[in-house]
Design a protein around this motif. Sequence first.
Motif, PDB file in Angstrom:
ATOM      1  N   GLY A 170       0.824  -1.198   0.000  1.00 41.91           N
ATOM      2  CA  GLY A 170       0.000   0.000   0.000  1.00 41.91           C
ATOM      3  C   GLY A 170       0.857   1.246   0.000  1.00 41.91           C
ATOM      4  O   GLY A 170       1.963   1.255   0.539  1.00 41.91           O
ATOM      5  N   LEU A 171       0.333   2.286  -0.621  1.00 41.18           N
ATOM      6  CA  LEU A 171       1.041   3.571  -0.660  1.00 41.18           C
ATOM      7  C   LEU A 171       0.138   4.613  -0.022  1.00 41.18           C
ATOM      8  O   LEU A 171      -1.026   4.742  -0.405  1.00 41.18           O
ATOM      9  CB  LEU A 171       1.318   3.981  -2.104  1.00 41.18           C
ATOM     10  N   PHE A 172       0.667   5.347   0.930  1.00 42.54           N
ATOM     11  CA  PHE A 172      -0.172   6.309   1.638  1.00 42.54           C
ATOM     12  C   PHE A 172       0.527   7.644   1.788  1.00 42.54           C
ATOM     13  O   PHE A 172       1.748   7.712   1.923  1.00 42.54           O
ATOM     14  CB  PHE A 172      -0.533   5.778   3.027  1.00 42.54           C
ATOM     15  N   LEU A 173      -0.278   8.669   1.793  1.00 37.51           N
ATOM     16  CA  LEU A 173       0.223  10.007   2.053  1.00 37.51           C
ATOM     17  C   LEU A 173      -0.222  10.417   3.451  1.00 37.51           C
ATOM     18  O   LEU A 173      -1.378  10.224   3.816  1.00 37.51           O
ATOM     19  CB  LEU A 173      -0.317  10.991   1.020  1.00 37.51           C
ATOM     20  N   HIS A 174       0.704  10.979   4.208  1.00 38.02           N
ATOM     21  CA  HIS A 174       0.377  11.437   5.559  1.00 38.02           C
ATOM     22  C   HIS A 174       0.623  12.930   5.657  1.00 38.02           C
ATOM     23  O   HIS A 174       1.548  13.455   5.065  1.00 38.02           O
ATOM     24  CB  HIS A 174       1.267  10.746   6.594  1.00 38.02           C
ATOM     25  N   ARG A 175      -0.205  13.571   6.444  1.00 42.57           N
ATOM     26  CA  ARG A 175      -0.011  14.987   6.652  1.00 42.57           C
ATOM     27  C   ARG A 175      -0.233  15.287   8.116  1.00 42.57           C
ATOM     28  O   ARG A 175      -1.143  14.743   8.740  1.00 42.57           O
ATOM     29  CB  ARG A 175      -1.013  15.763   5.793  1.00 42.57           C
ATOM     30  N   ARG A 176       0.620  16.132   8.677  1.00 42.69           N
ATOM     31  CA  ARG A 176       0.326  16.633  10.019  1.00 42.69           C
ATOM     32  C   ARG A 176       0.703  18.094  10.097  1.00 42.69           C
ATOM     33  O   ARG A 176       1.436  18.604   9.257  1.00 42.69           O
ATOM     34  CB  ARG A 176       1.062  15.821  11.081  1.00 42.69           C
ATOM     35  N   LYS A 177       0.169  18.720  11.109  1.00 44.31           N
ATOM     36  CA  LYS A 177       0.467  20.134  11.307  1.00 44.31           C
ATOM     37  C   LYS A 177       1.957  20.315  11.483  1.00 44.31           C
ATOM     38  O   LYS A 177       2.616  19.536  12.179  1.00 44.31           O
ATOM     39  CB  LYS A 177      -0.245  20.636  12.563  1.00 44.31           C
ATOM     40  N   ALA A 178       2.470  21.371  10.891  1.00 48.27           N
ATOM     41  CA  ALA A 178       3.882  21.663  11.123  1.00 48.27           C
ATOM     42  C   ALA A 178       4.071  22.062  12.570  1.00 48.27           C
ATOM     43  O   ALA A 178       3.160  22.575  13.210  1.00 48.27           O
ATOM     44  CB  ALA A 178       4.330  22.779  10.199  1.00 48.27           C
ATOM     45  N   GLU A 179       5.250  21.787  13.063  1.00 49.15           N
ATOM     46  CA  GLU A 179       5.545  22.186  14.432  1.00 49.15           C
ATOM     47  C   GLU A 179       6.550  23.311  14.418  1.00 49.15           C
ATOM     48  O   GLU A 179       7.500  23.294  13.647  1.00 49.15           O
ATOM     49  CB  GLU A 179       6.125  21.004  15.215  1.00 49.15           C
ATOM     50  N   MET A 180       6.322  24.265  15.255  1.00 50.96           N
ATOM     51  CA  MET A 180       7.256  25.362  15.325  1.00 50.96           C
ATOM     52  C   MET A 180       8.377  24.972  16.267  1.00 50.96           C
ATOM     53  O   MET A 180       8.304  25.182  17.463  1.00 50.96           O
ATOM     54  CB  MET A 180       6.576  26.625  15.837  1.00 50.96           C
ATOM     55  N   THR A 181       9.354  24.379  15.714  1.00 53.95           N
ATOM     56  CA  THR A 181      10.537  24.121  16.543  1.00 53.95           C
ATOM     57  C   THR A 181      11.409  25.360  16.436  1.00 53.95           C
ATOM     58  O   THR A 181      10.902  26.445  16.351  1.00 53.95           O
ATOM     59  CB  THR A 181      11.257  22.857  16.053  1.00 53.95           C
ATOM     60  N   ASP A 182      12.638  25.169  16.345  1.00 51.86           N
ATOM     61  CA  ASP A 182      13.555  26.304  16.306  1.00 51.86           C
ATOM     62  C   ASP A 182      13.286  27.139  15.049  1.00 51.86           C
ATOM     63  O   ASP A 182      13.884  26.950  13.999  1.00 51.86           O
ATOM     64  CB  ASP A 182      14.978  25.745  16.285  1.00 51.86           C
ATOM     65  N   SER A 183      12.373  28.049  15.188  1.00 51.82           N
ATOM     66  CA  SER A 183      11.868  28.709  13.991  1.00 51.82           C
ATOM     67  C   SER A 183      12.494  30.075  13.767  1.00 51.82           C
ATOM     68  O   SER A 183      12.008  30.854  12.970  1.00 51.82           O
ATOM     69  CB  SER A 183      10.355  28.865  14.090  1.00 51.82           C
ATOM     70  N   VAL A 184      13.526  30.364  14.481  1.00 51.09           N
ATOM     71  CA  VAL A 184      14.084  31.707  14.360  1.00 51.09           C
ATOM     72  C   VAL A 184      14.654  31.923  12.959  1.00 51.09           C
ATOM     73  O   VAL A 184      14.407  32.932  12.315  1.00 51.09           O
ATOM     74  CB  VAL A 184      15.194  31.919  15.414  1.00 51.09           C
ATOM     75  N   ARG A 185      15.369  30.935  12.497  1.00 48.73           N
ATOM     76  CA  ARG A 185      16.036  31.118  11.217  1.00 48.73           C
ATOM     77  C   ARG A 185      15.126  30.752  10.041  1.00 48.73           C
ATOM     78  O   ARG A 185      15.209  31.355   8.992  1.00 48.73           O
ATOM     79  CB  ARG A 185      17.325  30.293  11.170  1.00 48.73           C
ATOM     80  N   LYS A 186      14.332  29.782  10.257  1.00 54.03           N
ATOM     81  CA  LYS A 186      13.541  29.305   9.122  1.00 54.03           C
ATOM     82  C   LYS A 186      12.290  30.148   8.973  1.00 54.03           C
ATOM     83  O   LYS A 186      11.228  29.821   9.480  1.00 54.03           O
ATOM     84  CB  LYS A 186      13.190  27.834   9.313  1.00 54.03           C
ATOM     85  N   VAL A 187      12.455  31.192   8.241  1.00 57.46           N
ATOM     86  CA  VAL A 187      11.365  32.132   8.097  1.00 57.46           C
ATOM     87  C   VAL A 187      10.174  31.497   7.410  1.00 57.46           C
ATOM     88  O   VAL A 187       9.030  31.829   7.659  1.00 57.46           O
ATOM     89  CB  VAL A 187      11.838  33.342   7.270  1.00 57.46           C
ATOM     90  N   HIS A 188      10.469  30.557   6.542  1.00 58.79           N
ATOM     91  CA  HIS A 188       9.396  30.057   5.684  1.00 58.79           C
ATOM     92  C   HIS A 188       8.513  29.045   6.388  1.00 58.79           C
ATOM     93  O   HIS A 188       7.537  28.605   5.833  1.00 58.79           O
ATOM     94  CB  HIS A 188       9.985  29.424   4.432  1.00 58.79           C
ATOM     95  N   ILE A 189       8.895  28.633   7.582  1.00 58.72           N
ATOM     96  CA  ILE A 189       8.058  27.665   8.282  1.00 58.72           C
ATOM     97  C   ILE A 189       6.882  28.386   8.927  1.00 58.72           C
ATOM     98  O   ILE A 189       7.058  29.365   9.634  1.00 58.72           O
ATOM     99  CB  ILE A 189       8.873  26.937   9.375  1.00 58.72           C
ATOM    100  N   TYR A 190       5.721  27.909   8.637  1.00 64.19           N
ATOM    101  CA  TYR A 190       4.540  28.414   9.294  1.00 64.19           C
ATOM    102  C   TYR A 190       3.615  27.223   9.499  1.00 64.19           C
ATOM    103  O   TYR A 190       3.926  26.117   9.054  1.00 64.19           O
ATOM    104  CB  TYR A 190       3.871  29.500   8.461  1.00 64.19           C
TER     105      TYR A 190
END
Lengths: 835, 208
Positions: free
Chosen positions: A745-765
Amino acid sequence: MALSSSSSSPCSSSSSSAQQNQQQLQQQNQHQQSDNDRSSGELRALDCNLTSLCDHIQVEGFNSGAFSDVVVQAMGSTYRLHRLILSRSSYFRNMLHGPWKEASAPVVNLHIDDDNVNTEAIAVSLAYLYGHHPKLNDNNAFRVLAAASFLDLQDLCAICTDFIISELWTSNFLAYQVFAESQDYGIHGERVRSACWGYLCQCGTMELREVLPKLSSQTLHALLTSDELWVPSEEKRFELALYTLLAKGAFFKVDHPEQDNLEGHKAAHNILVELADCVVDYHTGISVSKPPHAQHEACSQTVSDSRYFHKMEQPASLNSPFTNSDTVRTSHAYVEMRNGIEASRMAENGDAMEGPSEESSCYHLNSSWLSRDQSRHCSSAPSSCNGAMPNDWGSCSVPPSWGGRIVGRRQVKNYAKGNSGIRGEEYDAFINIFEGGSLLYCNMSFEALLSVRKHLEELGFPCKAVNDGLWLQMLLSHRVQEIGAETCKNCCLTSSPCACRQSYGFSHGGTPTGYYRQEHDRNGAPGNVGNVYLADAQGEGNGLFGPVRVHVRGPIDGLAGLGRGTTFVPAAAWPPTRFVFSRVPFGLGNRNCQQSLAHDESEARVDPNGDLGDGLTALVGLSQGNSVIPIHTEQTFDPDLQNRITGASVSVPSSSGIPVQMLEPQEHALGLEWDNSEGSSISLDMKTPLRQFPPFRFGVEFEDVHRLTDGQVKHSPEVFYAGSLWKVSVQAFNDEDPQGRRTLGLFLHRRKAEMTDSVRKVHIYVDSREKVTARYQLICPSKREVMVFGSFKQPGTLLPKAPKGWGWRTALLFDELADLLQGGALRVAAVVQLV
Amino acid sequence: MSHQKKRAFNFKIETFKRYGVELDLKYAKKTWKLLEHAIHEIYNHKASGLSFEEHYRNAYNMVLHKYGEKLYSGLVATMTWHLKEISRCIESARKWGDHNMALQMIRDILMFMDRTFVPSSHKTPVNELGLNLWRDNIIHSSETQRRLLNTLIDCVNKERTGEFINRGLIRNIVKMLMDLGPSVYQQDFEKPFLEVPTNFFRAESQHT
């Protein structure tokens, strides 16, 4: 009584007739059995007879030519054959049967001038007519295919293509690709072509990387922009395209001297010198611009690549005029590319170039395929396309017009053509790849975008698509967060079609409340609810465009500076935000300006929690106002609860679901709004629906999938897209296939992004929704076929909540895995688009 | 801006200078001339001297090197021309046999095109194409259509009134209409044909 008796009599009669039937059946069976006995015996005799007939035809007919009634001469060989047998091929049947000159001729001459056909191939094909099984190998399979195709032996063609497809490897890929691409062998050629395509999609990033620069620009364009190409990320895709461009340019320069062998060495020397000059040039150009690191890399890559190709080319160029050894075959894809290098060089460096004009020298005119004699065919080179063998059809002859030194090299920095030495058509292809909206820059990280932009600028590309990518990225993050805030957490619908809210409105005091409360009591511990809210609040608060901050124009105007005016929608055209956000719960509402909300949140969180003992009714009372989205209702609902209410009817998680999914749409907008070819037509405004954004592509690889035991799962690493983390998983099943075969079987999973060390990664939301609707494809490219699961014509699938995935339980059969794996690994390309 | 203009200009020049294609085109043209000549010969009953091997090979090479489109459109043009010629002379029924024969031969030499190019580009196979062209150019040409029908019905009427007619001719024509497909037969012949006897027998019955 009368009734019953009358009814009983037909009964008995019917039963007796049934008995008779049975007897008849038994008799028939006996008959049949005896028939079977007899026929199997007959068959055995028949088999014997057939075998001896075959032997006779093969040995007496083909091998010794006994009782021959027609002589076939082809490619220097003479065959004493038989009309009856030859007429198995409709080619011979038409020839020997129609009102043609050959019909009554005792000798038939075949002037086959397809360069792929040689003596052996003809012999194999004719022997096939006499029942000999063809012995195929890497060197003769495509020749036999060509011969069989000429003689219209469809079965033999199929045998050959099967062989080619099963024996397609990196070593011979190029040969088959050129074979299938440059000639039209009908469906069989098409099969080889699609096998090559699948293989290329599967291995283009890794195993076949070295081959890419030698492919035609059409193929490259198709490949590098295709969803079916397995490549781990969009950044890698860009790297691959850049590598190909540079390698191709370098390749041109070095490949050049091969054409005229007289001046070969000199010319090669010249070119290397010039290449070196070019690189120096390059460096001076760089030192002006700021951080030369990446650039430097690109340059050195150019040089090393060129050396590499040069080395690789050398033996071929030495051999080709004199021998027909198979090594020549490796070089034959270059053919098209060699064409008109001069033209391009002249064209863009323009001003000063001396040397023979292109029209004056055509060394290919000496042979015409119409008049070529047979001896030529006998000695024909392994491929129709190698450059050493003039072939008028192959469009591969290039006048040896090298010799001019290009003076106006200062222009080099202006164009990619100048830098990479690629001629117009190729350049067009790469312009399309880099600028046509098919590389999805908007899915690259900001850092990657900067470096991409630097690369492209230095190569002289306009970078319009990159700039648009930045815009799209910003807009997407904004839209996703907006929608996340707007979505009713209860039913995963956006506010307008959401039915839950209305039901609250009408339901206070009514029966539905009881139902909800019951559900709620069972599931929602107050603390739990609070946590959920906390996560949401953090996420949205930290996002680049928190829903509270409506002042999106400022940063966008700032970004517009990066765009240098090439973006098609001026920043001023952006409408102000549509939505009024009110994170302030009603109880507290209107108290403050929005700025202070961040501080209020802690209190806001506490308040509804306090009410929760009472459950929903209180909140329902609060949320009666329909005009403003009552965001606090989402605070009170445990996500699990939402699942309970809607999940059962809407989504089936992968662990308990049906094999093939796809849900009914919530909105009926079908079709693929976003299109590769017109990527630039995405309207940039705040109302742009998510489905108009380009999809997100990523590729994952699963090692050793064939060793998975039943029920065992493998997960890919997660990747970020649109506020969520995505991954693909494979799972082995033994109970899903109706025929009991083991499936993967092939499956796609999605979960909410987590705000870990988000200082540098501007594009993470963070997309705060628990469940999102997306349409997606999972693609397994292989040389057998490119298997595509899912469709972008679908309205979308509501993906289940986090740990669960959604997909196809019987996607692949274990039996067929051998054909699909590359080095034991299953490669899956995923394309995802939120809707 | 000036750079961009210049570049666009250069592109054009470069695309014109592609050698191989031009060369290929020359050979494709030459090959097609040979095939066209062969088709003419076939229609002119000089086919017995033609070499199947040569023309099959020519057609094969054209298709193999992706000039299938040229071959196909050339075929349509040549065949149409011949049929227009035929439609000018009277004896279409006799020419039908010729056309069928020619079609058979053309189909033979273009077999490879039928096999590869036609399915992949969703064209009409050669045989069907020949029938369609015959239908459109001969049966449905304005002069022939009415005349053919009138003649047929006339003949039938004549026979009903006891005159001698050429039955073989009628049979051939009807067979041709059937070969062209049931729809042709029904529209062009059956419907008007069935109307006429109604009138005929009505008239007969009123006479007596």
